[in-house]
Design a protein around this motif. Structure first.
Motif, short mmCIF file in Angstrom:
data_model
loop_
_atom_site.label_atom_id
_atom_site.label_comp_id
_atom_site.label_asym_id
_atom_site.label_seq_id
_atom_site.Cartn_x
_atom_site.Cartn_y
_atom_site.Cartn_z
N ASN A 3 0.86 -1.28 -0.01
CA ASN A 3 -0.03 -0.03 -0.06
C ASN A 3 0.75 1.28 -0.01
N HIS A 4 0.78 2.32 -1.02
CA HIS A 4 1.56 3.26 -1.04
C HIS A 4 0.58 4.63 -0.82
N THR A 5 -0.27 4.45 -0.06
CA THR A 5 -1.13 5.69 0.17
C THR A 5 -0.56 6.64 1.28
N THR A 6 -0.40 7.65 1.10
CA THR A 6 -0.03 8.65 2.01
C THR A 6 -1.00 9.39 2.66
N VAL A 7 -1.17 9.62 4.21
CA VAL A 7 -2.14 10.38 4.79
C VAL A 7 -1.79 11.74 4.67
N THR A 8 -2.78 12.64 4.03
CA THR A 8 -2.17 14.22 3.98
C THR A 8 -3.03 15.09 5.17
#
Length: 66
Positions: A3-8
């Protein structure tokens, strides 16, 4: 596959259904803290008022008259 999702951003929502209990949830820990603080102050004042309480209990209980 990673998973390469970044939390902004992060939105703390809390408990919207318990909004009417907000004051109770704040006063309860405060009351417990003040109760515990009062108990500790009572113990300190008793030890300061009664000088015999400075002596440890395990020392006084290990002494036996012969």
């Amino acid at each position: 596959m990673l998973n390469h999702t970044t939390v902004t951003e992060f939105l703390p929502l809390g408990f919207p259904s318990l909004h009417h209990l907000e004051h109770l949830m704040a006063i309860t820990p405060l009351a417990l803290y003040l109760l515990i603080l009062g108990g500790h102050l009572l113990i300190v004042s008793l030890v300061l008022a009664e000088r015999d309480l400075y002596r440890s209990m395990y020392v006084s209980s290990s002494w036996s008259p012969r």
